[in-house]
Design an enzyme around this catalytic site. Structure first.
Site: not given
Ligand SMILES: NC(=O)c1ccc[n+]([C@@H]2O[C@H](COP(=O)([O-])OP(=O)(O)OC[C@H]3O[C@@H](n4cnc5c(N)ncnc54)[C@H](OP(=O)(O)O)[C@@H]3O)[C@@H](O)[C@H]2O)c1
Length: 288
Positions: A12, A124
Protein backbone atom coordinates in the site's frame (compact mmCIF):
# COMPACT_ATOMS: atom_id res chain seq x y z
CA UNK A 1 -0.01 19.84 1.73
CA UNK A 2 2.97 18.31 3.56
CA UNK A 3 2.50 14.54 3.96
CA UNK A 4 4.63 12.16 6.01
CA UNK A 5 4.28 8.57 4.77
CA UNK A 6 5.50 5.42 6.57
CA UNK A 7 5.99 2.00 4.98
CA UNK A 8 6.96 3.26 1.51
CA UNK A 9 8.19 -0.20 0.45
CA UNK A 10 5.00 -2.03 1.42
CA UNK A 11 2.22 -2.90 -1.03
CA UNK A 12 0.00 0.00 0.00
CA UNK A 13 2.83 2.39 0.87
CA UNK A 14 4.42 2.01 -2.56
CA UNK A 15 1.13 2.92 -4.30
CA UNK A 16 0.48 5.74 -1.86
CA UNK A 17 3.81 7.42 -2.51
CA UNK A 18 2.75 7.77 -6.15
CA UNK A 19 -0.94 8.54 -5.65
CA UNK A 20 -0.34 11.17 -2.95
CA UNK A 21 2.36 13.01 -4.90
CA UNK A 22 -0.11 15.31 -6.77
CA UNK A 23 -1.47 16.51 -3.40
CA UNK A 24 1.78 18.08 -2.25
CA UNK A 25 5.16 17.23 -0.76
CA UNK A 26 5.44 13.58 0.29
CA UNK A 27 8.15 12.71 2.81
CA UNK A 28 8.27 8.94 2.40
CA UNK A 29 9.99 6.76 5.00
CA UNK A 30 10.97 3.11 5.15
CA UNK A 31 12.10 0.93 8.04
CA UNK A 32 15.70 2.20 7.74
CA UNK A 33 14.73 5.88 8.00
CA UNK A 34 11.97 5.38 10.60
CA UNK A 35 11.80 2.22 12.69
CA UNK A 36 8.36 2.07 14.25
CA UNK A 37 9.64 0.01 17.18
CA UNK A 38 11.48 3.15 18.36
CA UNK A 39 9.00 5.67 19.85
CA UNK A 40 11.70 8.36 20.30
CA UNK A 41 12.63 8.09 16.63
CA UNK A 42 8.96 8.51 15.68
CA UNK A 43 8.57 11.63 17.85
CA UNK A 44 11.83 13.11 16.56
CA UNK A 45 11.01 12.58 12.90
CA UNK A 46 7.45 13.89 13.11
CA UNK A 47 8.55 17.01 15.01
CA UNK A 48 11.27 17.68 12.45
CA UNK A 49 9.05 17.06 9.41
CA UNK A 50 6.02 19.03 10.76
CA UNK A 51 3.56 17.36 8.38
CA UNK A 52 -0.07 18.41 7.96
CA UNK A 53 -0.96 14.79 7.25
CA UNK A 54 0.65 11.57 8.49
CA UNK A 55 -0.18 8.43 6.50
CA UNK A 56 0.79 5.25 8.30
CA UNK A 57 1.03 2.42 5.77
CA UNK A 58 3.66 0.50 7.77
CA UNK A 59 2.56 -2.46 9.84
CA UNK A 60 3.50 -5.89 11.08
CA UNK A 61 1.48 -7.95 8.58
CA UNK A 62 2.76 -11.53 9.05
CA UNK A 63 -0.51 -12.97 10.39
CA UNK A 64 0.77 -16.45 11.29
CA UNK A 65 4.19 -15.34 12.54
CA UNK A 66 2.53 -12.83 14.88
CA UNK A 67 1.33 -15.75 17.00
CA UNK A 68 4.94 -16.46 18.01
CA UNK A 69 6.13 -12.84 18.28
CA UNK A 70 3.18 -10.96 19.75
CA UNK A 71 5.35 -8.30 21.46
CA UNK A 72 6.79 -7.15 18.14
CA UNK A 73 3.35 -7.12 16.47
CA UNK A 74 1.98 -5.05 19.36
CA UNK A 75 4.92 -2.60 19.27
CA UNK A 76 4.43 -1.92 15.56
CA UNK A 77 0.64 -2.25 15.23
CA UNK A 78 -0.57 -0.94 18.61
CA UNK A 79 2.06 1.29 20.27
CA UNK A 80 3.53 3.00 17.17
CA UNK A 81 0.13 4.21 15.86
CA UNK A 82 -0.50 5.57 19.37
CA UNK A 83 2.74 7.59 19.27
CA UNK A 84 1.97 8.84 15.74
CA UNK A 85 -1.48 9.85 16.99
CA UNK A 86 -0.07 11.80 19.97
CA UNK A 87 2.29 13.63 17.63
CA UNK A 88 -0.51 14.32 15.14
CA UNK A 89 -2.57 15.76 17.98
CA UNK A 90 0.34 18.03 19.07
CA UNK A 91 0.73 19.35 15.52
CA UNK A 92 -2.96 19.51 14.65
CA UNK A 93 -2.20 17.09 11.80
CA UNK A 94 -4.53 14.48 10.31
CA UNK A 95 -3.48 10.85 10.85
CA UNK A 96 -4.49 8.33 8.18
CA UNK A 97 -4.06 4.73 9.33
CA UNK A 98 -4.95 1.30 7.89
CA UNK A 99 -6.60 -1.48 9.80
CA UNK A 100 -8.02 -4.85 8.95
CA UNK A 101 -11.06 -7.10 8.53
CA UNK A 102 -9.29 -9.42 11.00
CA UNK A 103 -10.57 -7.27 13.90
CA UNK A 104 -13.78 -9.32 13.44
CA UNK A 105 -14.43 -12.96 14.32
CA UNK A 106 -16.29 -13.78 11.09
CA UNK A 107 -19.47 -14.99 12.77
CA UNK A 108 -21.74 -12.32 11.22
CA UNK A 109 -23.91 -13.49 8.32
CA UNK A 110 -23.92 -10.06 6.60
CA UNK A 111 -21.05 -7.63 5.87
CA UNK A 112 -19.59 -5.88 8.90
CA UNK A 113 -20.31 -2.18 9.40
CA UNK A 114 -18.05 0.21 11.31
CA UNK A 115 -20.17 0.04 14.48
CA UNK A 116 -20.13 -3.76 14.77
CA UNK A 117 -18.26 -4.90 17.87
CA UNK A 118 -14.81 -6.24 16.98
CA UNK A 119 -13.68 -9.58 18.36
CA UNK A 120 -10.36 -10.62 16.78
CA UNK A 121 -9.40 -14.28 16.58
CA UNK A 122 -5.63 -13.86 16.35
CA UNK A 123 -2.67 -11.80 17.62
CA UNK A 124 -2.44 -9.74 14.42
CA UNK A 125 -6.13 -8.77 14.64
CA UNK A 126 -5.81 -7.89 18.33
CA UNK A 127 -2.69 -5.79 17.71
CA UNK A 128 -4.44 -3.87 14.90
CA UNK A 129 -7.53 -3.31 17.05
CA UNK A 130 -5.35 -1.91 19.84
CA UNK A 131 -3.79 0.44 17.28
CA UNK A 132 -7.26 1.69 16.29
CA UNK A 133 -8.13 2.27 19.94
CA UNK A 134 -4.90 4.12 20.70
CA UNK A 135 -5.59 6.49 17.80
CA UNK A 136 -9.19 7.06 18.86
CA UNK A 137 -8.14 7.67 22.49
CA UNK A 138 -5.53 10.26 21.48
CA UNK A 139 -8.15 12.72 20.28
CA UNK A 140 -6.23 13.47 17.06
CA UNK A 141 -8.09 14.03 13.77
CA UNK A 142 -7.90 10.68 12.03
CA UNK A 143 -9.07 8.41 9.29
CA UNK A 144 -8.84 4.71 10.17
CA UNK A 145 -9.39 2.71 6.99
CA UNK A 146 -10.14 -0.97 7.48
CA UNK A 147 -9.33 -3.00 4.40
CA UNK A 148 -8.99 -6.70 3.53
CA UNK A 149 -7.07 -9.33 1.53
CA UNK A 150 -4.65 -6.77 0.01
CA UNK A 151 -2.66 -7.72 -3.07
CA UNK A 152 -0.64 -6.00 -5.77
CA UNK A 153 2.20 -6.43 -8.20
CA UNK A 154 4.86 -6.44 -5.48
CA UNK A 155 5.36 -7.78 -1.99
CA UNK A 156 4.06 -10.88 -0.28
CA UNK A 157 0.51 -11.54 -1.32
CA UNK A 158 -1.96 -14.22 -2.37
CA UNK A 159 -1.96 -13.22 -6.06
CA UNK A 160 1.81 -13.58 -6.47
CA UNK A 161 1.85 -16.78 -4.39
CA UNK A 162 -0.82 -18.42 -6.58
CA UNK A 163 0.96 -17.38 -9.81
CA UNK A 164 4.22 -18.88 -8.47
CA UNK A 165 2.67 -22.10 -7.11
CA UNK A 166 0.73 -22.66 -10.34
CA UNK A 167 4.07 -22.93 -12.13
CA UNK A 168 5.66 -25.18 -9.51
CA UNK A 169 2.81 -27.63 -8.79
CA UNK A 170 0.54 -29.95 -10.78
CA UNK A 171 -2.53 -28.98 -8.76
CA UNK A 172 -3.42 -26.31 -6.20
CA UNK A 173 -5.53 -26.84 -3.07
CA UNK A 174 -7.14 -23.65 -1.76
CA UNK A 175 -9.46 -22.89 1.18
CA UNK A 176 -13.11 -22.38 0.25
CA UNK A 177 -14.80 -21.81 3.62
CA UNK A 178 -13.32 -18.35 4.30
CA UNK A 179 -14.84 -15.46 2.37
CA UNK A 180 -13.93 -11.80 2.01
CA UNK A 181 -13.10 -9.09 -0.52
CA UNK A 182 -9.72 -9.19 -2.26
CA UNK A 183 -8.53 -5.57 -2.49
CA UNK A 184 -5.98 -4.26 -4.99
CA UNK A 185 -3.67 -1.74 -3.35
CA UNK A 186 -3.99 0.64 -6.35
CA UNK A 187 -7.68 1.64 -5.93
CA UNK A 188 -7.11 1.56 -2.17
CA UNK A 189 -4.39 4.22 -2.52
CA UNK A 190 -6.51 6.18 -5.03
CA UNK A 191 -9.46 6.23 -2.65
CA UNK A 192 -7.20 7.40 0.18
CA UNK A 193 -5.88 10.24 -2.00
CA UNK A 194 -9.46 11.22 -2.90
CA UNK A 195 -10.47 11.35 0.78
CA UNK A 196 -7.51 13.45 1.88
CA UNK A 197 -7.93 17.01 0.64
CA UNK A 198 -11.28 17.79 2.28
CA UNK A 199 -10.51 15.92 5.49
CA UNK A 200 -7.03 17.41 5.87
CA UNK A 201 -8.28 20.96 5.42
CA UNK A 202 -11.08 20.37 7.93
CA UNK A 203 -13.68 21.11 5.21
CA UNK A 204 -15.69 18.08 6.25
CA UNK A 205 -16.60 16.70 9.61
CA UNK A 206 -15.96 13.25 8.24
CA UNK A 207 -12.87 11.95 10.05
CA UNK A 208 -13.29 8.60 11.80
CA UNK A 209 -13.46 4.92 10.98
CA UNK A 210 -14.25 3.66 7.46
CA UNK A 211 -14.41 0.30 5.71
CA UNK A 212 -12.57 0.48 2.39
CA UNK A 213 -12.31 -2.67 0.27
CA UNK A 214 -12.98 -3.69 -3.31
CA UNK A 215 -16.63 -4.60 -3.91
CA UNK A 216 -18.12 -8.10 -4.11
CA UNK A 217 -17.24 -11.26 -2.26
CA UNK A 218 -15.37 -14.48 -2.85
CA UNK A 219 -13.49 -17.27 -1.08
CA UNK A 220 -9.74 -17.84 -1.27
CA UNK A 221 -10.61 -20.68 -3.67
CA UNK A 222 -12.73 -18.35 -5.83
CA UNK A 223 -9.93 -15.76 -5.79
CA UNK A 224 -7.37 -18.38 -6.89
CA UNK A 225 -9.64 -19.74 -9.64
CA UNK A 226 -10.20 -16.23 -11.04
CA UNK A 227 -6.45 -15.45 -10.98
CA UNK A 228 -5.72 -18.60 -12.98
CA UNK A 229 -8.59 -17.96 -15.40
CA UNK A 230 -7.50 -14.37 -16.09
CA UNK A 231 -3.85 -15.38 -16.40
CA UNK A 232 -4.73 -18.27 -18.76
CA UNK A 233 -3.02 -20.82 -16.53
CA UNK A 234 -4.40 -24.35 -16.80
CA UNK A 235 -3.17 -25.71 -13.45
CA UNK A 236 -6.25 -27.23 -11.74
CA UNK A 237 -7.39 -25.74 -8.44
CA UNK A 238 -9.33 -27.79 -5.88
CA UNK A 239 -11.41 -26.44 -3.00
CA UNK A 240 -10.48 -27.56 0.53
CA UNK A 241 -11.69 -26.59 4.01
CA UNK A 242 -9.66 -24.42 6.39
CA UNK A 243 -9.64 -27.38 8.80
CA UNK A 244 -7.75 -29.42 6.19
CA UNK A 245 -4.94 -26.83 6.21
CA UNK A 246 -4.35 -25.76 9.82
CA UNK A 247 -2.52 -22.44 10.19
CA UNK A 248 -0.83 -20.91 13.25
CA UNK A 249 -3.38 -18.09 13.35
CA UNK A 250 -7.14 -18.65 13.29
CA UNK A 251 -8.92 -16.62 10.61
CA UNK A 252 -12.52 -15.38 10.37
CA UNK A 253 -14.89 -17.44 8.19
CA UNK A 254 -16.50 -14.32 6.75
CA UNK A 255 -14.78 -10.98 7.02
CA UNK A 256 -16.68 -8.99 4.41
CA UNK A 257 -16.73 -5.26 5.17
CA UNK A 258 -19.63 -2.99 4.21
CA UNK A 259 -18.41 0.11 2.33
CA UNK A 260 -21.70 2.05 2.55
CA UNK A 261 -20.36 4.74 4.91
CA UNK A 262 -17.47 5.47 2.53
CA UNK A 263 -19.92 5.83 -0.37
CA UNK A 264 -22.32 8.01 1.59
CA UNK A 265 -19.79 10.39 3.15
CA UNK A 266 -17.11 10.60 0.45
CA UNK A 267 -19.05 9.49 -2.64
CA UNK A 268 -16.41 6.84 -3.34
CA UNK A 269 -17.61 3.62 -4.98
CA UNK A 270 -14.92 0.95 -5.05
CA UNK A 271 -14.76 -1.34 -8.12
CA UNK A 272 -15.78 -5.00 -7.88
CA UNK A 273 -12.86 -7.25 -6.92
CA UNK A 274 -12.93 -9.06 -10.28
CA UNK A 275 -12.54 -5.81 -12.25
CA UNK A 276 -9.62 -4.73 -10.06
CA UNK A 277 -7.94 -8.12 -10.35
CA UNK A 278 -8.19 -7.95 -14.15
CA UNK A 279 -6.70 -4.42 -14.13
CA UNK A 280 -3.90 -5.52 -11.85
CA UNK A 281 -2.99 -8.44 -14.10
CA UNK A 282 -3.09 -6.15 -17.16
CA UNK A 283 -0.69 -3.80 -15.35
CA UNK A 284 1.77 -6.73 -15.09
CA UNK A 285 1.80 -6.95 -18.86
CA UNK A 286 2.51 -3.21 -18.98
CA UNK A 287 5.51 -3.75 -16.69
CA UNK A 288 5.02 -2.53 -13.12
N1 LIG B 1 -1.85 -7.27 3.42
C1 LIG B 1 -3.14 -7.46 3.71
O1 LIG B 1 -3.76 -8.43 3.25
C2 LIG B 1 -3.88 -6.50 4.59
C3 LIG B 1 -5.23 -6.78 4.90
C4 LIG B 1 -5.91 -5.88 5.72
C5 LIG B 1 -5.28 -4.74 6.20
N2 LIG B 1 -3.98 -4.51 5.89
C6 LIG B 1 -3.34 -3.33 6.43
O2 LIG B 1 -2.98 -2.47 5.36
C7 LIG B 1 -1.79 -1.75 5.68
C8 LIG B 1 -0.76 -1.91 4.58
O3 LIG B 1 -0.46 -3.29 4.46
P1 LIG B 1 0.47 -3.86 3.29
O4 LIG B 1 -0.22 -5.04 2.73
O5 LIG B 1 0.92 -2.76 2.40
O6 LIG B 1 1.68 -4.38 4.18
P2 LIG B 1 3.15 -4.82 3.71
O7 LIG B 1 3.21 -4.96 2.24
O8 LIG B 1 3.52 -5.97 4.58
O9 LIG B 1 4.02 -3.55 4.10
C9 LIG B 1 4.22 -3.20 5.42
C10 LIG B 1 5.37 -2.24 5.48
O10 LIG B 1 5.61 -1.94 6.87
C11 LIG B 1 7.00 -1.89 7.04
N3 LIG B 1 7.39 -2.17 8.42
C12 LIG B 1 7.27 -3.32 9.11
N4 LIG B 1 7.84 -3.19 10.32
C13 LIG B 1 8.32 -1.93 10.39
C14 LIG B 1 9.01 -1.20 11.38
N5 LIG B 1 9.35 -1.74 12.57
N6 LIG B 1 9.35 0.09 11.12
C15 LIG B 1 9.04 0.65 9.94
N7 LIG B 1 8.40 0.00 8.95
C16 LIG B 1 8.04 -1.28 9.18
C17 LIG B 1 7.57 -2.95 6.13
O11 LIG B 1 8.92 -2.66 5.91
P3 LIG B 1 9.92 -3.70 5.18
O12 LIG B 1 9.60 -3.50 3.72
O13 LIG B 1 11.27 -3.23 5.59
O14 LIG B 1 9.56 -5.06 5.70
C18 LIG B 1 6.68 -2.80 4.90
O15 LIG B 1 7.23 -1.88 3.98
C19 LIG B 1 -1.34 -2.29 7.06
O16 LIG B 1 -1.81 -1.44 8.07
C20 LIG B 1 -2.04 -3.63 7.16
O17 LIG B 1 -2.26 -4.02 8.51
C21 LIG B 1 -3.27 -5.35 5.08
Amino acid sequence: MRILLTGRNGQVGWELERKLAPLGEVIATDRASLDLTDPDAIRCLVREAKPEVIVNAAAYTAVDKAESEPELAIQINSFAPGVLAEEAKRLGALLVHYSTDYVFDGEKATPYVEDDPPSPLNVYGRSKLEGERAIQASGCRHLILRTSWVYGARGNNFLLTILRLAKERDELHVVEDQVGAPTWCCPLAEATAAMLPKTALGETSAPGLYHLTNGGCTSWYGFAAEILRLANIATPVRAITAAARPAHAARPASSLLDNSKLRKVFGIAMPDWRASLASCLRSFAGGV
